[in-house]
Design a protein around this motif. Structure first.
Motif, PDB file in Angstrom:
ATOM      1  N   PRO A 107      45.151  13.272 -29.420  1.00  0.00           N
ATOM      2  CA  PRO A 107      45.406  13.683 -28.038  1.00  0.00           C
ATOM      3  C   PRO A 107      46.806  13.240 -27.600  1.00  0.00           C
ATOM      4  N   CYS A 108      47.475  14.105 -26.844  1.00  0.00           N
ATOM      5  CA  CYS A 108      48.818  13.819 -26.351  1.00  0.00           C
ATOM      6  C   CYS A 108      48.872  14.062 -24.853  1.00  0.00           C
ATOM      7  N   ILE A 109      49.278  13.048 -24.106  1.00  0.00           N
ATOM      8  CA  ILE A 109      49.546  13.200 -22.674  1.00  0.00           C
ATOM      9  C   ILE A 109      51.045  13.390 -22.536  1.00  0.00           C
ATOM     10  N   ASP A 110      51.456  14.577 -22.198  1.00  0.00           N
ATOM     11  CA  ASP A 110      52.888  14.897 -22.173  1.00  0.00           C
ATOM     12  C   ASP A 110      53.477  14.485 -20.831  1.00  0.00           C
ATOM     13  N   LEU A 111      53.670  13.177 -20.685  1.00  0.00           N
ATOM     14  CA  LEU A 111      54.197  12.647 -19.434  1.00  0.00           C
ATOM     15  C   LEU A 111      55.640  13.093 -19.206  1.00  0.00           C
ATOM     16  N   ALA A 112      56.380  13.330 -20.290  1.00  0.00           N
ATOM     17  CA  ALA A 112      57.750  13.817 -20.147  1.00  0.00           C
ATOM     18  C   ALA A 112      57.768  15.173 -19.448  1.00  0.00           C
ATOM     19  N   ALA A 113      56.921  16.095 -19.910  1.00  0.00           N
ATOM     20  CA  ALA A 113      56.893  17.439 -19.326  1.00  0.00           C
ATOM     21  C   ALA A 113      56.237  17.448 -17.948  1.00  0.00           C
ATOM     22  N   GLU A 114      55.093  16.760 -17.818  1.00  0.00           N
ATOM     23  CA  GLU A 114      54.402  16.740 -16.528  1.00  0.00           C
ATOM     24  C   GLU A 114      55.240  16.008 -15.483  1.00  0.00           C
ATOM     25  N   GLY A 115      55.902  14.930 -15.881  1.00  0.00           N
ATOM     26  CA  GLY A 115      56.761  14.215 -14.952  1.00  0.00           C
ATOM     27  C   GLY A 115      57.944  15.050 -14.517  1.00  0.00           C
ATOM     28  N   ALA A 116      58.503  15.841 -15.439  1.00  0.00           N
ATOM     29  CA  ALA A 116      59.620  16.718 -15.082  1.00  0.00           C
ATOM     30  C   ALA A 116      59.203  17.745 -14.041  1.00  0.00           C
ATOM     31  N   ARG A 117      57.966  18.217 -14.134  1.00  0.00           N
ATOM     32  CA  ARG A 117      57.487  19.163 -13.121  1.00  0.00           C
ATOM     33  C   ARG A 117      57.406  18.496 -11.746  1.00  0.00           C
ATOM     34  N   VAL A 118      57.002  17.232 -11.726  1.00  0.00           N
ATOM     35  CA  VAL A 118      56.967  16.500 -10.460  1.00  0.00           C
ATOM     36  C   VAL A 118      58.374  16.374  -9.880  1.00  0.00           C
ATOM     37  N   LEU A 119      59.340  16.019 -10.731  1.00  0.00           N
ATOM     38  CA  LEU A 119      60.724  15.893 -10.266  1.00  0.00           C
ATOM     39  C   LEU A 119      61.249  17.216  -9.740  1.00  0.00           C
ATOM     40  N   SER A 120      60.914  18.297 -10.421  1.00  0.00           N
ATOM     41  CA  SER A 120      61.366  19.614  -9.986  1.00  0.00           C
ATOM     42  C   SER A 120      60.796  19.963  -8.621  1.00  0.00           C
ATOM     43  N   GLU A 121      59.537  19.625  -8.394  1.00  0.00           N
ATOM     44  CA  GLU A 121      58.908  19.908  -7.099  1.00  0.00           C
ATOM     45  C   GLU A 121      59.526  19.064  -5.983  1.00  0.00           C
ATOM     46  N   LEU A 122      59.837  17.820  -6.290  1.00  0.00           N
ATOM     47  CA  LEU A 122      60.395  16.938  -5.266  1.00  0.00           C
ATOM     48  C   LEU A 122      61.852  17.247  -4.985  1.00  0.00           C
ATOM     49  N   GLY A 123      62.614  17.595  -6.020  1.00  0.00           N
ATOM     50  CA  GLY A 123      64.040  17.813  -5.864  1.00  0.00           C
ATOM     51  C   GLY A 123      64.813  16.506  -5.959  1.00  0.00           C
ATOM     52  N   PRO A 124      66.140  16.579  -6.134  1.00  0.00           N
ATOM     53  CA  PRO A 124      66.947  15.366  -6.356  1.00  0.00           C
ATOM     54  C   PRO A 124      66.844  14.338  -5.242  1.00  0.00           C
ATOM     55  N   GLN A 125      66.775  14.786  -3.985  1.00  0.00           N
ATOM     56  CA  GLN A 125      66.762  13.819  -2.881  1.00  0.00           C
ATOM     57  C   GLN A 125      65.459  13.015  -2.848  1.00  0.00           C
ATOM     58  N   HIS A 126      64.334  13.682  -2.820  1.00  0.00           N
ATOM     59  CA  HIS A 126      63.056  12.986  -2.677  1.00  0.00           C
ATOM     60  C   HIS A 126      62.605  12.306  -3.967  1.00  0.00           C
ATOM     61  N   ALA A 127      63.040  12.811  -5.118  1.00  0.00           N
ATOM     62  CA  ALA A 127      62.659  12.185  -6.387  1.00  0.00           C
ATOM     63  C   ALA A 127      63.217  10.772  -6.512  1.00  0.00           C
ATOM     64  N   ARG A 128      64.207  10.439  -5.721  1.00  0.00           N
ATOM     65  CA  ARG A 128      64.751   9.077  -5.743  1.00  0.00           C
ATOM     66  C   ARG A 128      63.669   8.051  -5.410  1.00  0.00           C
ATOM     67  N   ALA A 129      62.682   8.442  -4.643  1.00  0.00           N
ATOM     68  CA  ALA A 129      61.619   7.512  -4.241  1.00  0.00           C
ATOM     69  C   ALA A 129      60.788   7.032  -5.426  1.00  0.00           C
ATOM     70  N   LEU A 130      60.853   7.736  -6.561  1.00  0.00           N
ATOM     71  CA  LEU A 130      60.061   7.357  -7.721  1.00  0.00           C
ATOM     72  C   LEU A 130      60.720   6.273  -8.563  1.00  0.00           C
TER      73      LEU A 130
END
Length: 640
Positions: free
Chosen positions: A356-379
């Motif tokens: 089993p593989c949890i693709d945190l790289a890909a799923e996390g990138a989708r989160v960053l894309s949804e938040l955008g550069p400004q709001h992703a700073r909060a992570l």
């Protein structure tokens, strides 16, 4: 034990190390290990003679940087390799001198010293130990006690060495598998991105701290896990005693060094049937400038296969987690991927082995894309000066996570665990349908001392994940904060009247803004030429060679009556403020180099502590441009 009796199917193996040992194009090449079957040499008692040499050496540094030096403790010569599953084993060995001399040293199993003793000049000594194997074989040898090297300390990197001849009179290796326990545990083998942190360094956090919450293991007891030999190991035990999480993650570790330091062995000694082993590495494995951490993607895959085999042979469920994304966006606002060859190696390994593989790289990138550069700073740890006690000068870290980022990524991992292992269910937080405006927004000015500022505070909004504070008037900017407070420090040219708009956010959901106007003429703003630092110049600006940061140097003219200086960076777009460094009066003429995250809006200025108060310079805008895509290197590939 019967003399000369060894496990069925054993082999005598000769191990040697190659000559190549050094740096090439910024990558360290360690001595190649060669194992070959050798004829058995029999001792007086009918056992196998182990002729070994142990030595310790330091690798050469890269460009004189001490952090790039690695220390290697090696044992070469004869070993006995026995067939075994990758499980916990009980080893019993009978040892005798093969040359009539007493020998002091350690019995080595799977590359680790498991028992120290002295082999007498006459007679035998029996040694018994348990060992958690990290590969599908049990390798046994003898490591002599070290002494000073007899070589030339100038021409040789070897600083301690010893040789020994010991007879392995008899050996038994018995598997000791763990029984199915009433409590099922998720073990985390990882690095700083998953590690548990103390309150002293908040808001830094690792996703392993919040995994139990999203697996529904609440309420739970959180305590240091004393079964491990390091402070970061933490256990999260559910109230019903049926499920738990053990976070064994440790900062600055790679898949290679987690094994080499014995940390994987500590995990495996506790791993049993039905447990889950989460394996998340890749970030430190890519650090070419750190010899003890780095491995190529192919070597990385081989190390991970040892984790997978060791879990499966113990009846546990291995789950590979790709490394979470770093904070890095292109000019169009799309997230950029890091550690790509390592994430690809993990995906390929999981496909090949059915893991089993949890693709945190890909799923996390989708989160960053949804938040955008400004709001992703909060992570991430993108913190302005003065906001948190642990970071009084601010921090600009695009890799490590804030508590919010740790929760966001833990949520992704928990979903993956629930889909990979029966008995672990995903429990999400209840998300509000709407957010309120912040209540009781207040501004309080502080004009005493050398650090004038204005503190905003408000009542926390239920369901909010973070807040934005937008500044209107003068040089507009917007900063992301995690808590219902914000300290705005005086900048050069700041008007007396500033309007602040504060909004609560959860993902892309936002509430209405609360607005307040703060009017205050800070004494520090009444600057005259005698209190103005001049001659500030940015030079040696490297805006192309490092893919995710901009390097530069600062020089300026000293000002009479100033006791010390600070070099600061302020981002006009994100609102982040950092203290990059401090310069003593007698060091103004020296070289002062700094680095900030590659993004537009950075302005550099200098502050000084004068006898009449704060002295400042004008701000200088730092040049920004996209990196040289063909030649730029990532920051983790540069010595530090």
């Amino acid at each position: 034990m019967n003399a000369g009796k060894l496990p069925s199917g054993y082999e005598a193996v000769g191990r040697s190390f190659g000559e190549d040992f050094g740096w090439s194009e910024g990558i360290f090449s360690d001595r190649a290990v060669t194992d070959e079957l050798v004829p058995e040499e029999r001792g007086p008692r009918g056992g196998v003679v182990l002729r070994t040499r142990r030595w310790v050496e330091d690798s050469p540094s890269l460009d004189g940087t001490q952090a790039t030096v690695g220390t290697y403790d090696r044992v070469e010569g004869t070993l006995v390799r026995c067939p075994s599953r990758a499980v916990n084993v009980e080893v019993r060995a009978c040892l005798a001198s093969a040359d009539g001399n007493a020998q002091t040293g350690s019995l080595m199993v799977d590359g680790f010293a498991v028992a120290s003793c002295t082999v007498p000049a006459e007679g035998v000594v029996e040694v018994e130990a348990t060992a958690p194997l990290t590969r599908r074989a049990c390798e046994v040898t003898w490591a002599p006690e070290l002494g000073p090297s007899a070589g030339d300390a100038v021409s040789s990197p070897v600083r301690d060495e010893a040789a020994a001849v010991v007879e392995l009179v008899s050996l038994s290796v018995e598997e000791r598998p763990r029984e199915m326990a009433g409590e099922r545990t998720v073990f985390i083998a990882s690095d700083s991105l998953a590690q548990t942190y103390t309150d002293a360094v908040r808001p830094q956090a690792g996703w392993g701290e919040y995994l139990a919450r999203y697996l529904g293991i609440e309420p739970c007891l959180v305590e240091h896990d004393a079964r491990f030999g390091y402070a970061a190991a933490t256990r999260y035990t559910g109230g019903d005693g049926t499920r738990s999480v053990v976070n064994a993650a440790m900062a600055a570790r790679s898949a290679r060094s987690f094994i080499a330091e014995g940390k994987l062995g500590q995990v495996l000694s506790l791993l049993g049937p039905g447990d889950v082993l989460l394996i998340q590495f890749g970030a430190n494995d890519a650090t070419r400038a750190r010899p003890l951490r780095y491995s190529s993607p192919a070597e990385f895959m081989a190390f991970l296969e040892r984790y997978i085999d060791s879990a499966r042979d113990r009846g546990a469920i291995p789950v590979v987690v790709t490394p979470p994304p770093r904070y890095r966006f292109d000019a169009a606002g799309a997230p950029l991927a890091d550690f790509v060859p390592y994430a690809e190696a993990e995906r390929e390994l999981c496909r090949r082995t059915g893991t089993p593989c949890i693709d945190l790289a890909a799923e996390g990138a989708r989160v960053l894309s949804e938040l955008g550069p400004q709001h992703a700073r909060a992570l991430y740890l993108k913190l302005s000066a003065g906001q948190y006690p642990a970071y009084p000068e601010g921090v600009d870290d695009s890799t490590h996570l804030s508590q919010l980022g740790a929760r966001v990524f833990a949520r992704i991992v928990a979903k993956g665990v629930s889909g990979s292992a029966d008995g672990f269910e995903f429990h999400d937080e209840e998300a509000p349908a709407a957010l309120e405006a912040p209540r009781h927004l207040a501004a309080r000015s502080h004009d005493d001392g050398d650090d004038p500022c204005l503190d905003l505070s408000w009542e926390g909004v239920p369901g909010a994940a973070f807040y934005t504070v937008a500044r209107r008037g003068g040089d507009a900017g917007c900063v992301v904060v995690l808590e219902p407070r914000f300290r705005d420090q005086v900048e050069p040219g700041r008007p007396d009247a500033v309007t602040y708009e504060v909004q609560a956010w959860r993902g892309r959901l936002s509430g209405p803004a609360a607005v307040i106007e703060a009017v205050h003429a800070f004494a520090a703003e009444g600057r005259d030429r005698a209190r103005h630092i001049v001659g500030v110049d940015l030079y040696e600006v490297d805006a192309a060679n490092i893919a995710d940061s901009i390097g530069f140097s600062v020089r300026f003219r000293a000002l009479a009556g100033v006791s010390g200086y600070r070099v600061l960076a302020r981002n006009a777009q994100t609102g982040q403020r950092l203290v990059l460094g401090r310069i003593a009066v007698d060091e103004v003429d020296g070289l002062h180099g700094y680095r900030v995250t590659r993004e537009p809006g950075w302005r550099i200025f200098v502050e000084g502590d004068g006898k009449d108060g704060l002295c400042t310079s004008d701000e200088i805008e730092l040049p920004w441009a996209p990196p040289d895509a063909e030649h730029a290197r990532a920051s983790w590939e540069v010595p530090f």
